[in-house]
Design a protein around this motif. Structure first.
Motif, mmCIF file in Angstrom:
data_model
loop_
_atom_site.group_PDB
_atom_site.id
_atom_site.type_symbol
_atom_site.label_atom_id
_atom_site.label_comp_id
_atom_site.label_asym_id
_atom_site.label_seq_id
_atom_site.Cartn_x
_atom_site.Cartn_y
_atom_site.Cartn_z
ATOM 1 N N LYS A 1 42.266 22.073 83.603
ATOM 2 C CA LYS A 1 42.934 20.814 83.875
ATOM 3 C C LYS A 1 44.297 20.783 83.195
ATOM 4 N N ARG A 2 45.267 20.240 83.904
ATOM 5 C CA ARG A 2 46.625 20.133 83.354
ATOM 6 C C ARG A 2 46.665 19.204 82.145
ATOM 7 N N GLN A 3 45.814 18.148 82.141
ATOM 8 C CA GLN A 3 45.801 17.237 81.002
ATOM 9 C C GLN A 3 45.491 17.989 79.714
ATOM 10 N N THR A 4 44.562 18.949 79.797
ATOM 11 C CA THR A 4 44.197 19.729 78.625
ATOM 12 C C THR A 4 45.367 20.583 78.164
ATOM 13 N N LEU A 5 46.066 21.224 79.097
ATOM 14 C CA LEU A 5 47.232 22.032 78.736
ATOM 15 C C LEU A 5 48.278 21.205 77.999
ATOM 16 N N HIS A 6 48.445 19.969 78.410
ATOM 17 C CA HIS A 6 49.448 19.091 77.805
ATOM 18 C C HIS A 6 48.871 18.226 76.690
ATOM 19 N N ASN A 7 47.633 18.458 76.302
ATOM 20 C CA ASN A 7 46.962 17.662 75.270
ATOM 21 C C ASN A 7 47.031 16.167 75.582
ATOM 22 N N ASN A 8 46.942 15.831 76.863
ATOM 23 C CA ASN A 8 46.982 14.431 77.316
ATOM 24 C C ASN A 8 48.244 13.699 76.872
ATOM 25 N N LYS A 9 49.338 14.427 76.707
ATOM 26 C CA LYS A 9 50.614 13.811 76.331
ATOM 27 C C LYS A 9 51.498 13.687 77.560
ATOM 28 N N CYS A 10 52.112 12.524 77.705
ATOM 29 C CA CYS A 10 53.009 12.264 78.819
ATOM 30 C C CYS A 10 54.170 13.260 78.793
ATOM 31 N N GLN A 11 54.432 13.877 79.930
ATOM 32 C CA GLN A 11 55.519 14.854 80.014
ATOM 33 C C GLN A 11 56.897 14.203 79.970
ATOM 34 N N ILE A 12 56.950 12.888 80.102
ATOM 35 C CA ILE A 12 58.232 12.181 80.020
ATOM 36 C C ILE A 12 58.484 11.670 78.599
ATOM 37 N N CYS A 13 57.526 10.963 78.023
ATOM 38 C CA CYS A 13 57.763 10.323 76.724
ATOM 39 C C CYS A 13 56.950 10.909 75.568
ATOM 40 N N GLY A 14 55.943 11.718 75.875
ATOM 41 C CA GLY A 14 55.125 12.319 74.822
ATOM 42 C C GLY A 14 53.998 11.440 74.319
ATOM 43 N N LEU A 15 53.843 10.237 74.889
ATOM 44 C CA LEU A 15 52.786 9.330 74.455
ATOM 45 C C LEU A 15 51.415 9.930 74.722
ATOM 46 N N SER A 16 50.537 9.781 73.753
ATOM 47 C CA SER A 16 49.145 10.197 73.887
ATOM 48 C C SER A 16 48.289 8.984 73.558
ATOM 49 N N ILE A 17 47.488 8.544 74.495
ATOM 50 C CA ILE A 17 46.672 7.348 74.310
ATOM 51 C C ILE A 17 45.279 7.755 73.848
ATOM 52 N N GLN A 18 44.922 7.294 72.645
ATOM 53 C CA GLN A 18 43.591 7.587 72.122
ATOM 54 C C GLN A 18 42.660 6.428 72.446
ATOM 55 N N ASP B 1 51.664 22.701 90.780
ATOM 56 C CA ASP B 1 53.125 22.652 90.650
ATOM 57 C C ASP B 1 53.710 21.356 91.213
ATOM 58 N N ASN B 2 52.845 20.492 91.772
ATOM 59 C CA ASN B 2 53.243 19.181 92.283
ATOM 60 C C ASN B 2 52.658 18.063 91.415
ATOM 61 N N ILE B 3 52.270 18.380 90.188
ATOM 62 C CA ILE B 3 51.628 17.393 89.323
ATOM 63 C C ILE B 3 52.351 17.303 87.987
ATOM 64 N N LEU B 4 52.528 16.068 87.540
ATOM 65 C CA LEU B 4 52.990 15.789 86.184
ATOM 66 C C LEU B 4 51.871 15.065 85.455
ATOM 67 N N ILE B 5 51.751 15.299 84.166
ATOM 68 C CA ILE B 5 50.813 14.564 83.331
ATOM 69 C C ILE B 5 51.606 13.432 82.684
ATOM 70 N N LEU B 6 51.178 12.189 82.958
ATOM 71 C CA LEU B 6 51.955 11.032 82.535
ATOM 72 C C LEU B 6 51.086 9.977 81.859
ATOM 73 N N CYS B 7 51.740 9.127 81.068
ATOM 74 C CA CYS B 7 51.086 7.925 80.555
ATOM 75 C C CYS B 7 51.003 6.942 81.723
#
Length: 92
Positions: free
Chosen positions: A1-18, A45-51
């Protein structure tokens, strides 16, 4: 999952919601939408991980995407054509 690769951090702002159980939450956004006449592919390649806030802003065309400013990780390539599509067809 892409969320895991990005540690659930938004690719725009870096926010991670716990969440209250200690897990983290993020949303997968299709840069070029799947339906509604856009017919974007359901590919990584058509997906961003976002808040949630940035997801809604991208869905409604409020946010212009700048590939150079997006957080990147090894193993997740973003297709520039989809960024260009978003900026010319979705962003208002």
């Amino acid at each position: 999952k892409r969320q895991t690769l990005h540690n659930n951090k938004c690719q725009i702002c870096g926010l991670s919601i716990q969440l209250s159980d200690g897990s983290f939450y993020s949303e997968a956004h299709h840069i070029k939408p799947l339906g509604d006449g856009h017919n974007g592919p359901d590919t990584s390649d058509n997906i961003l991980i976002l808040c949630p806030n940035h997801h809604v802003e991208c869905d409604y065309g409020v946010k212009k995407l700048d590939k150079a400013r997006l957080s990147k990780v090894v193993g997740h390539r973003i297709n520039t054509d989809f960024i260009d599509y978003h900026n010319s067809q979705i962003y208002k």
